[in-house]
Enzyme design. Structure first.
Site, PDB file in Angstrom:
ATOM      1  N   THR A  29       0.896  -1.223  -0.005  1.00 51.88           N
ATOM      2  CA  THR A  29      -0.034  -0.092   0.034  1.00 51.88           C
ATOM      3  C   THR A  29       0.819   1.386   0.046  1.00 51.88           C
ATOM      4  O   THR A  29       0.480   2.278  -0.532  1.00 51.88           O
ATOM      5  CB  THR A  29      -1.047   0.073   1.352  1.00 51.88           C
ATOM      6  OG1 THR A  29      -1.732  -1.084   1.185  1.00 51.88           O
ATOM      7  CG2 THR A  29      -1.810   1.407   1.489  1.00 51.88           C
ATOM      8  N   THR A 135       1.631  -4.550   4.290  1.00 53.40           N
ATOM      9  CA  THR A 135       1.490  -5.079   5.374  1.00 53.40           C
ATOM     10  C   THR A 135       0.805  -6.751   5.639  1.00 53.40           C
ATOM     11  O   THR A 135       1.119  -7.272   6.809  1.00 53.40           O
ATOM     12  CB  THR A 135       0.864  -4.039   6.382  1.00 53.40           C
ATOM     13  OG1 THR A 135      -0.682  -4.196   5.583  1.00 53.40           O
ATOM     14  CG2 THR A 135       1.366  -2.827   6.550  1.00 53.40           C
TER      15      THR A 135
HETATM   16  N1  ASN Z   1      -2.660  -5.358   0.668  1.00 52.57           N
HETATM   17  C1  ASN Z   1      -1.421  -4.637   1.019  1.00 52.57           C
HETATM   18  C2  ASN Z   1      -0.460  -5.332   0.906  1.00 52.57           C
HETATM   19  O1  ASN Z   1      -0.288  -6.255   1.884  1.00 52.57           O
HETATM   20  C3  ASN Z   1      -1.955  -4.006   2.433  1.00 52.57           C
HETATM   21  C4  ASN Z   1      -0.885  -3.071   2.841  1.00 52.57           C
HETATM   22  O2  ASN Z   1       0.194  -2.716   2.527  1.00 52.57           O
HETATM   23  N2  ASN Z   1      -1.313  -2.342   3.971  1.00 52.57           N
HETATM   24  O3  ASN Z   1       0.277  -5.020   0.014  1.00 52.57           O
END
Ligand code: ASN
Length: 555
Positions: A29, A135
């Site tokens: 993200t 994440t």
């Molecule tokens: N879907 C994203 C990922 O893990 C979530 C994030 O980075 N906050 O790439």
């Protein structure tokens, strides 16, 4: 608004030293922007997300390029640098981007191998590494990398964000800036995860919120560091240090293809478990059990029978708790039955750490079943809490030596320096006895930025150097003249120390290699910039006067 603890607010200054950090951008993200199909990762993070932000770009020398490597090819990388931090240091950084960038829900062991090999290739060119990552699977990647990297001597910090850096309200800037500054300032030789002002040991973390900025926790291990308005408070007693003399190594491959994970639930049928355990070529299973490691029908039920049969077929089954906090142990009859069936109790391993650790062990060549189960049950990289024997220390004044009267780390360091320079190995041992003192002393430096390792590298007794390295002292800290212990040992012609340092993974810094070359060609060169000992807060900023004094001082 209170000023950031990180950045000196008096505008760009050029006389501060630089550390070098390589950012490896995998996606997530943090670099995403909206598209008709939802959020997708965007390339060009350095230019699009960092260059226009004053905290990431002091605009002093925008055209500096540095060398980095990718797949064996040398690249000339565009860089930016931060303004000087509260630790009187600029962080110069460049970015290598994954192609394609990923939503981290799609990461696999191929991505982990790419990250680990990129770090390996660039290990000698940078002081630290920041991995930008989504994440969703960040805790898995942090755990995987911790096992893939052995005898790590430099910080590897993983981070990401819950909101894109392009969003008005985001955690991205704090997470990235904090990671950069910690990676460029403190020699924390671990795979870490930095999120929401907190530095965690990577293989202890788990994602605890899908939306909160406080997305990660490390329920069974205190944080390694906290960022506060006063600066970075590192819990040095917790930071893992090397305990043997060995060079940094990367295991290139994890066997994730033959490991599964299953969560026990009330009413689970033995056939369900059996069908997972009969997946062709399955070699390992992480079983998420209730509470302290219990499963239904564990006393005499058929679930235990299914498990026992799988163990007899050579499948490694590891018991971890569904609870985020606490330890599995065969306290109840149900847990005891699992132990009797041959299940390994994974103490307080997270599922993420258990899964990646087992994948790592299964990928190691020639490791037999008992060796794998033995290693699963003990800590390899600080991933589980090991039972320690109660330690006791001498009551004040009970030992009849000068050491007993030392009350501060400063005076102890002076005594240590003297003992090293006179080759008094017994006193060195006495001073460093007791964990409380030794971890502080090994990070301390003298007025010229020399750590105990610098002093021992030019001292009369190579066994002292060996002792320091076995106690986890870093070979990578540079003194105020930008010199590594290896450079000094080479200059002194201290061959045994040179060999020892190299065995421990030491290498010359870029400026030292060129200084050596020009010295060999008959000219003299001095270092530019340096990385001070990692206990920067006690050493404080280095004034100009002090710097010129030490510039001529190679010990
Ligand atoms: N879907 C994203 C990922 O893990 C979530 C994030 O980075 N906050 O790439």
């Amino acid at each position: 608004m209170a000023p950031s603890p990180f950045i000196e607010m008096d505008g760009p200054q050029t006389h501060f030293p630089e550390s070098r950090v390589l950012i490896i951008m995998t996606g997530g993200t943090i670099c995403m922007q909206p598209s008709p199909d939802g959020l997708i990762p965007m390339t060009g993070f350095l230019d699009n997300a960092m260059a226009h932000r004053p905290s990431f770009n002091d605009k002093s020398a925008p055209s500096v390029k540095i060398t980095a490597c990718k797949n064996g090819v040398k690249l000339s990388l565009d860089t930016l640098r931060t303004p000087p931090s509260a630790y009187s240091r600029h962080i110069r950084y460049g970015i290598l981007e994954f192609n394609p960038l990923l939503d981290s829900s799609s990461i696999s062991s191929i991505g982990w191998t790419e990250i680990a090999l990129t770090i390996k290739e660039n290990y000698q060119l940078f002081d630290g590494f920041v991995v930008l990552h989504g994440t969703d699977s960040l805790a898995y990647t942090a755990s995987a990398l911790s096992f893939m990297m052995s005898d790590l001597g430099k910080p590897v910090i993983l981070t990401g964000s819950q909101a894109s850096i392009f969003a008005l309200q985001s955690d991205a800037v704090d997470n990235l800036l904090g990671s950069l500054i910690i990676a460029g300032t403190f020699v924390i030789p671990e795979v870490c995860l930095f999120f929401h002002h907190t530095l965690f040991r990577g293989n202890r973390t788990t994602k605890v919120s899908a939306s909160s900025f406080e997305a990660f926790a490390s329920p069974n291990c205190d944080p390694l560091a906290k960022v506060t308005s006063l600066g970075v408070d590192v819990n040095w007693a917790l930071v893992k240090r090397p305990t043997k003399i060995a060079e940094f190594q990367v295991t290139k491959y994890l066997d994730t293809a033959h490991v599964a994970c299953l969560r026990i639930f009330p009413g689970i049928k033995p056939e369900m478990l059996d069908s997972v355990l009969r997946v062709p070529n399955l070699r390992g299973l992480i079983l998420e059990t209730f509470g302290m490691g219990n499963a239904p029908g564990g006393v005499d039920g058929s679930l235990t029978k299914v498990i026992k049969e799988a163990v007899d077929r050579g499948i490694v089954i590891v018991n971890v708790s569904q609870c985020t906090n606490g330890v599995v142990s065969p306290l109840y009859a149900s847990g005891t039955a699992l132990t009797r069936a041959g299940v390994v109790f994974g103490h307080d391993l997270t599922t993420e750490a258990a899964l990646t650790k087992l994948s790592y062990l299964l990928a190691l060549p020639n490791l037999k079943y008992p060796e794998i189960t033995g290693q699963m049950a003990r800590s390899l990289r600080g991933e589980m809490t090991e039972r320690t024997l109660p330690s006791f220390s001498h009551p004040a004044g009970s030992i009849d030596s000068a050491v007993a009267r030392l009350t501060t780390a400063e005076s102890a360091f002076t005594a240590l320096g003297y003992a090293i320079s006179t080759g008094d190995i017994r006193t060195v041992g006495e001073i460093l006895e007791g964990d409380e003192f030794s971890h502080q002393l090994l990070k301390k430096c003298d007025y010229a930025g020399n750590t105990a390792v610098h002093l021992a590298a030019v001292g009369p007794q190579s066994d002292i150097l060996r002792d320091l390295l076995m106690r986890g002292a870093s070979v990578h800290v540079r003194n105020f003249a930008n010199n590594t212990p290896l450079y000094l040992a080479e200059k002194m012609g201290n061959d045994v120390c040179v060999r020892l340092l190299k065995e421990a993974g030491a290498h010359l810094w870029e400026a030292e290699s060129s200084a050596k070359t020009s010295e060999m060609e008959g000219s003299v060169s001095t270092g530019n910039g340096f990385k001070e000992a990692d206990e920067a807060e006690t050493n404080g900023a280095v004034g100009d006067e002090e710097k010129s004094a030490v510039a001529n001082n190679n010990l």
